[in-house]
Design an enzyme around this catalytic site. Structure first.
Site, PDB file in Angstrom:
ATOM      1  N   ASN A  73       0.874  -1.180   0.000  1.00 55.79           N
ATOM      2  CA  ASN A  73       0.000   0.000   0.000  1.00 55.79           C
ATOM      3  C   ASN A  73       0.906   1.224   0.000  1.00 55.79           C
ATOM      4  O   ASN A  73       1.518   1.543   1.027  1.00 55.79           O
ATOM      5  CB  ASN A  73      -0.897  -0.007   1.249  1.00 55.79           C
ATOM      6  CG  ASN A  73      -1.681   1.287   1.386  1.00 55.79           C
ATOM      7  OD1 ASN A  73      -1.824   2.043   0.426  1.00 55.79           O
ATOM      8  ND2 ASN A  73      -2.200   1.550   2.578  1.00 55.79           N
ATOM      9  N   LYS A 122       0.157   4.259  -0.140  1.00 50.59           N
ATOM     10  CA  LYS A 122      -0.451   5.453   0.457  1.00 50.59           C
ATOM     11  C   LYS A 122      -0.197   6.667  -0.460  1.00 50.59           C
ATOM     12  O   LYS A 122      -0.111   6.507  -1.674  1.00 50.59           O
ATOM     13  CB  LYS A 122       0.087   5.690   1.868  1.00 50.59           C
ATOM     14  CG  LYS A 122       0.046   4.421   2.745  1.00 50.59           C
ATOM     15  CD  LYS A 122       0.204   4.740   4.190  1.00 50.59           C
ATOM     16  CE  LYS A 122       0.425   3.463   4.963  1.00 50.59           C
ATOM     17  NZ  LYS A 122       0.024   3.571   6.341  1.00 50.59           N
ATOM     18  N   HIS A 147      -9.656   1.239   4.716  1.00 56.83           N
ATOM     19  CA  HIS A 147      -8.383   1.402   5.417  1.00 56.83           C
ATOM     20  C   HIS A 147      -8.621   2.309   6.626  1.00 56.83           C
ATOM     21  O   HIS A 147      -9.429   3.240   6.563  1.00 56.83           O
ATOM     22  CB  HIS A 147      -7.342   2.015   4.469  1.00 56.83           C
ATOM     23  CG  HIS A 147      -5.956   1.956   5.041  1.00 56.83           C
ATOM     24  ND1 HIS A 147      -5.506   2.851   5.983  1.00 56.83           N
ATOM     25  CD2 HIS A 147      -4.928   1.081   4.832  1.00 56.83           C
ATOM     26  CE1 HIS A 147      -4.255   2.537   6.314  1.00 56.83           C
ATOM     27  NE2 HIS A 147      -3.886   1.465   5.635  1.00 56.83           N
ATOM     28  N   GLU A 182      -7.043   4.697   7.756  1.00 63.78           N
ATOM     29  CA  GLU A 182      -6.837   6.127   7.485  1.00 63.78           C
ATOM     30  C   GLU A 182      -8.064   6.740   6.813  1.00 63.78           C
ATOM     31  O   GLU A 182      -8.365   7.920   7.007  1.00 63.78           O
ATOM     32  CB  GLU A 182      -5.556   6.307   6.643  1.00 63.78           C
ATOM     33  CG  GLU A 182      -4.317   6.002   7.488  1.00 63.78           C
ATOM     34  CD  GLU A 182      -3.116   5.512   6.699  1.00 63.78           C
ATOM     35  OE1 GLU A 182      -3.077   5.676   5.472  1.00 63.78           O
ATOM     36  OE2 GLU A 182      -2.206   4.945   7.349  1.00 63.78           O
ATOM     37  N   GLU A 201      -5.831  -5.190  10.298  1.00 64.25           N
ATOM     38  CA  GLU A 201      -4.818  -4.164  10.528  1.00 64.25           C
ATOM     39  C   GLU A 201      -5.118  -3.438  11.844  1.00 64.25           C
ATOM     40  O   GLU A 201      -5.905  -2.477  11.865  1.00 64.25           O
ATOM     41  CB  GLU A 201      -4.837  -3.141   9.392  1.00 64.25           C
ATOM     42  CG  GLU A 201      -4.464  -3.716   8.045  1.00 64.25           C
ATOM     43  CD  GLU A 201      -3.820  -2.666   7.157  1.00 64.25           C
ATOM     44  OE1 GLU A 201      -2.711  -2.915   6.683  1.00 64.25           O
ATOM     45  OE2 GLU A 201      -4.413  -1.589   6.974  1.00 64.25           O
ATOM     46  N   GLY A 239       1.998   2.036  10.762  1.00 62.40           N
ATOM     47  CA  GLY A 239       2.944   3.141  10.646  1.00 62.40           C
ATOM     48  C   GLY A 239       3.603   3.526  11.958  1.00 62.40           C
ATOM     49  O   GLY A 239       4.232   4.578  12.050  1.00 62.40           O
ATOM     50  N   SER A 272       2.919  -2.378  10.371  1.00 63.51           N
ATOM     51  CA  SER A 272       4.362  -2.410  10.604  1.00 63.51           C
ATOM     52  C   SER A 272       4.990  -3.767  10.310  1.00 63.51           C
ATOM     53  O   SER A 272       5.908  -4.205  10.994  1.00 63.51           O
ATOM     54  CB  SER A 272       4.687  -1.955  12.032  1.00 63.51           C
ATOM     55  OG  SER A 272       4.282  -0.611  12.214  1.00 63.51           O
TER      56      SER A 272
HETATM   57  C1  PEP Z   1      -0.983   0.038   5.769  1.00 64.90           C
HETATM   58  O1  PEP Z   1      -0.914   1.171   5.309  1.00 64.90           O
HETATM   59  O2  PEP Z   1      -1.912  -0.688   5.450  1.00 64.90           O
HETATM   60  C2  PEP Z   1       0.075  -0.421   6.684  1.00 64.90           C
HETATM   61  C3  PEP Z   1      -0.024  -1.596   7.222  1.00 64.90           C
HETATM   62  O3  PEP Z   1       1.090   0.459   6.911  1.00 64.90           O
HETATM   63  P1  PEP Z   1       2.495   0.137   7.640  1.00 64.90           P
HETATM   64  O4  PEP Z   1       3.002  -1.181   7.066  1.00 64.90           O
HETATM   65  O5  PEP Z   1       3.384   1.279   7.287  1.00 64.90           O
HETATM   66  O6  PEP Z   1       2.231   0.006   9.102  1.00 64.90           O
END
Ligand code: PEP
Length: 246
Positions: free
Chosen positions: A8, A10, A93, A95, A164, A170, A208
């Site tokens: 992803n 972003k 997501h 976000e 998630e 992040g 992460s």
């Molecule tokens: C994501 O954006 O779905 C995600 C898991 O980000 P990160 O791996 O940076 O935590």
């Protein structure tokens, strides 16, 4: 089931950086044992459609409109994504849920739009830190998935699900493999109760995930792949996670 590793991106990238990253990834593609996709910002989907043509990386988007077409300035429809060869689209997501107030019902509708257009939605669910600390993790993810099941009925077997935990996205904090497996098992059971074909739904872990922790997460019986943010922007890190997915 073959594992699925999804990057992803972003709101990152440029024409130049995207070409360099895809070029580096594709050099290694003959060695992969898993399926791979990248979810890019909408403005770069046309560029990626060309870069990925005929290769091992599937094209993904990060969001789509809950509406079919019409007076929705700034939005991108499922049909438009399909037009550009998009195979997967992230929906819900954290976000989007957090910064754009997307409700469970909106996320469910977006999943429905994607499915109707022949795009596989990658439906994200996950609890916040406060919810985890209050012991609400299972209730939260089950409620989020229930909305998608309710709206999509037997088509639920056509989605990809991603767990998630919001506190892990992040932040550098990851759920332990055991914590993640527990939630994945809960989600698997909920899918099985909704559809007899639920065992074909890949359940990805995201939050992460990196080159150091991917193998132990992917070794869990109900973790079928990863949804990877930051680490998917570096070819070497993403490639070593892909290599761990077998
Ligand atoms: C994501 O954006 O779905 C995600 C898991 O980000 P990160 O791996 O940076 O935590």
């Amino acid at each position: 089931m073959k594992k699925l590793m999804v990057g992803n991106w972003k709101m990152n990238g440029s024409l130049e950086a995207n070409a360099a990253l895809i070029g580096a990834l594709l050099q290694d593609a003959s060695a992969w044992h898993c399926d791979v996709a990248v979810c890019a910002p909408a403005v770069y989907l046309a560029q990626l459609q060309t870069l990925l043509a005929g290769g091992r990386i599937a094209l993904g988007a990060q969001d789509l409109s809950a509406h079919e077409s019409g007076a929705f300035t700034g939005e991108v429809s499922a049909a438009m994504l399909k037009d550009l060869g998009v195979r997967y689209c992230i929906v819900g997501h954290s976000e989007r849920r957090q910064y754009h107030q997307e409700s469970d019902a909106t996320v469910a509708l977006k999943a429905q739009r994607a499915l109707a257009a022949g795009i596989t939605p990658i439906v994200c669910v996950g609890e916040t830190l406060a919810q985890r600390e209050a012991g609400q993790t299972e209730d939260v993810v089950k409620r989020q998935l229930a909305a998608v099941v309710h709206t999509n009925g037997h088509c639920i077997s056509e989605i990809v699900l991603a767990y998630e935990p919001v506190w892990a996205i992040g932040t550098g904090k990851t759920a332990t493999p055991e914590e993640a497996q527990h939630v994945h098992q809960v989600l698997r059971a909920q899918l099985q109760a909704a559809s007899q074909h639920a065992n074909r739904v890949p359940i990805l872990y995201g939050g992460s995930m990196n080159a150091g922790n991917a193998a132990s997460l992917l070794a869990q019986p109900d973790i079928d792949g990863g949804l990877i943010g930051g680490a998917a922007l570096q070819a070497s890190a993403f490639l070593s996670m892909i290599a761990a997915a077998r």
